[in-house]
Design a protein around this motif. Sequence first.
Motif, PDB file in Angstrom:
ATOM      1  N   ALA A 135       0.830  -1.213   0.000  1.00 25.52           N
ATOM      2  CA  ALA A 135       0.000   0.000   0.000  1.00 25.52           C
ATOM      3  C   ALA A 135       0.860   1.257   0.000  1.00 25.52           C
ATOM      4  O   ALA A 135       0.592   2.211  -0.751  1.00 25.52           O
ATOM      5  N   THR A 136       1.903   1.277   0.821  1.00 23.45           N
ATOM      6  CA  THR A 136       2.771   2.450   0.898  1.00 23.45           C
ATOM      7  C   THR A 136       3.499   2.692  -0.412  1.00 23.45           C
ATOM      8  O   THR A 136       3.561   3.825  -0.915  1.00 23.45           O
ATOM      9  N   THR A 137       4.055   1.625  -0.978  1.00 20.44           N
ATOM     10  CA  THR A 137       4.791   1.759  -2.240  1.00 20.44           C
ATOM     11  C   THR A 137       3.873   2.226  -3.363  1.00 20.44           C
ATOM     12  O   THR A 137       4.241   3.108  -4.157  1.00 20.44           O
ATOM     13  N   PHE A 138       2.680   1.657  -3.438  1.00 17.90           N
ATOM     14  CA  PHE A 138       1.754   2.052  -4.499  1.00 17.90           C
ATOM     15  C   PHE A 138       1.325   3.506  -4.351  1.00 17.90           C
ATOM     16  O   PHE A 138       1.323   4.261  -5.331  1.00 17.90           O
ATOM     17  N   LEU A 139       0.963   3.911  -3.145  1.00 12.46           N
ATOM     18  CA  LEU A 139       0.493   5.285  -2.941  1.00 12.46           C
ATOM     19  C   LEU A 139       1.598   6.303  -3.198  1.00 12.46           C
ATOM     20  O   LEU A 139       1.348   7.361  -3.798  1.00 12.46           O
ATOM     21  N   LEU A 140       2.825   5.995  -2.765  1.00 10.36           N
ATOM     22  CA  LEU A 140       3.937   6.904  -3.052  1.00 10.36           C
ATOM     23  C   LEU A 140       4.212   6.988  -4.543  1.00 10.36           C
ATOM     24  O   LEU A 140       4.471   8.071  -5.083  1.00 10.36           O
ATOM     25  N   SER A 141       4.144   5.852  -5.222  1.00 14.19           N
ATOM     26  CA  SER A 141       4.340   5.859  -6.678  1.00 14.19           C
ATOM     27  C   SER A 141       3.239   6.658  -7.367  1.00 14.19           C
ATOM     28  O   SER A 141       3.498   7.382  -8.334  1.00 14.19           O
ATOM     29  N   ALA A 142       2.010   6.532  -6.859  1.00  9.84           N
ATOM     30  CA  ALA A 142       0.890   7.276  -7.442  1.00  9.84           C
ATOM     31  C   ALA A 142       1.080   8.772  -7.280  1.00  9.84           C
ATOM     32  O   ALA A 142       0.699   9.563  -8.157  1.00  9.84           O
ATOM     33  N   GLN A 143       1.668   9.188  -6.154  1.00 11.33           N
ATOM     34  CA  GLN A 143       1.953  10.610  -5.966  1.00 11.33           C
ATOM     35  C   GLN A 143       2.987  11.092  -6.979  1.00 11.33           C
ATOM     36  O   GLN A 143       2.862  12.168  -7.566  1.00 11.33           O
ATOM     37  N   ILE A 144       4.021  10.276  -7.180  1.00 12.16           N
ATOM     38  CA  ILE A 144       5.101  10.655  -8.093  1.00 12.16           C
ATOM     39  C   ILE A 144       4.600  10.768  -9.528  1.00 12.16           C
ATOM     40  O   ILE A 144       4.933  11.711 -10.259  1.00 12.16           O
ATOM     41  N   PHE A 145       3.768   9.808  -9.945  1.00 11.17           N
ATOM     42  CA  PHE A 145       3.285   9.791 -11.320  1.00 11.17           C
ATOM     43  C   PHE A 145       2.009  10.615 -11.501  1.00 11.17           C
ATOM     44  O   PHE A 145       1.494  10.716 -12.617  1.00 11.17           O
ATOM     45  N   GLY A 146       1.494  11.178 -10.428  1.00 14.49           N
ATOM     46  CA  GLY A 146       0.362  12.099 -10.532  1.00 14.49           C
ATOM     47  C   GLY A 146      -0.955  11.444 -10.906  1.00 14.49           C
ATOM     48  O   GLY A 146      -1.723  12.015 -11.692  1.00 14.49           O
ATOM     49  N   ILE A 147      -1.240  10.264 -10.350  1.00 14.82           N
ATOM     50  CA  ILE A 147      -2.538   9.639 -10.582  1.00 14.82           C
ATOM     51  C   ILE A 147      -3.564  10.345  -9.702  1.00 14.82           C
ATOM     52  O   ILE A 147      -3.507  10.258  -8.471  1.00 14.82           O
ATOM     53  N   GLU A 148      -4.486  11.052 -10.316  1.00 19.19           N
ATOM     54  CA  GLU A 148      -5.381  11.950  -9.599  1.00 19.19           C
ATOM     55  C   GLU A 148      -6.199  11.248  -8.523  1.00 19.19           C
ATOM     56  O   GLU A 148      -6.401  11.785  -7.428  1.00 19.19           O
ATOM     57  N   GLU A 149      -6.667  10.045  -8.808  1.00 16.09           N
ATOM     58  CA  GLU A 149      -7.538   9.340  -7.867  1.00 16.09           C
ATOM     59  C   GLU A 149      -6.831   8.972  -6.561  1.00 16.09           C
ATOM     60  O   GLU A 149      -7.492   8.703  -5.556  1.00 16.09           O
TER      61      GLU A 149
END
Length: 215
Positions: A187-201
Amino acid sequence: ILTYMIPITAACFALGLSSVNLVYGRGAFGQAATFDTSHCLWAYGAGLVPMTFVLILAAAFYAQKDYRTPSLLSVATVALNIGLNALFVFGFHLGVISIAIATTLTATVNAIGLYYLLSKKEGGLQKIPFVKTGLCSLIALVVTVGAGAIFFQDNTWMSLLGGPLHPLIRQFSSQLIIFCTETATFATTFLLSAQIFGIEEFRFYGLRTRKSQKY
């Protein structure tokens, strides 16, 4: 669908073995049964996205009063499923995983067929964005399984590749610690990656903005 189902699919692979071992890995449920059950979970998990697409794309045909197309595709995929089951069971001798693989493959064929035929209709369909979500899910999968292999002797990679396997943990407290740690890592890795790549959801400020707009 892709925004949430792709990470869930990746989580099935990253956490599948530890979750099955946590729930069943004790008593008469031996290690071979744990691995076999995990393989079936992975095979079914790979079909989550196409299975969900089938439900939604078929509904799009129904909304256009076209019941024939999805019905014919369903009949064709049922026949394909029977054929693949026979091939995997009697031809390749894959055992318990045969039904799961056949179900995932036929769901994929059904989803592709529905998407292609719906795209030919008036108005067509937009392109499906999945690169960023897929990349974040892949990163979370690799980090979780890699960390599990280093710190907990996780067997996920070796089980998939057919390599030598470590004995599974059989104590419930240790199983729970491993599962919770791997879940937090994913969960932590995915959410941090989502922040970096700018996934809005999955962007934290986006969640706060939508919440403030709601109220």
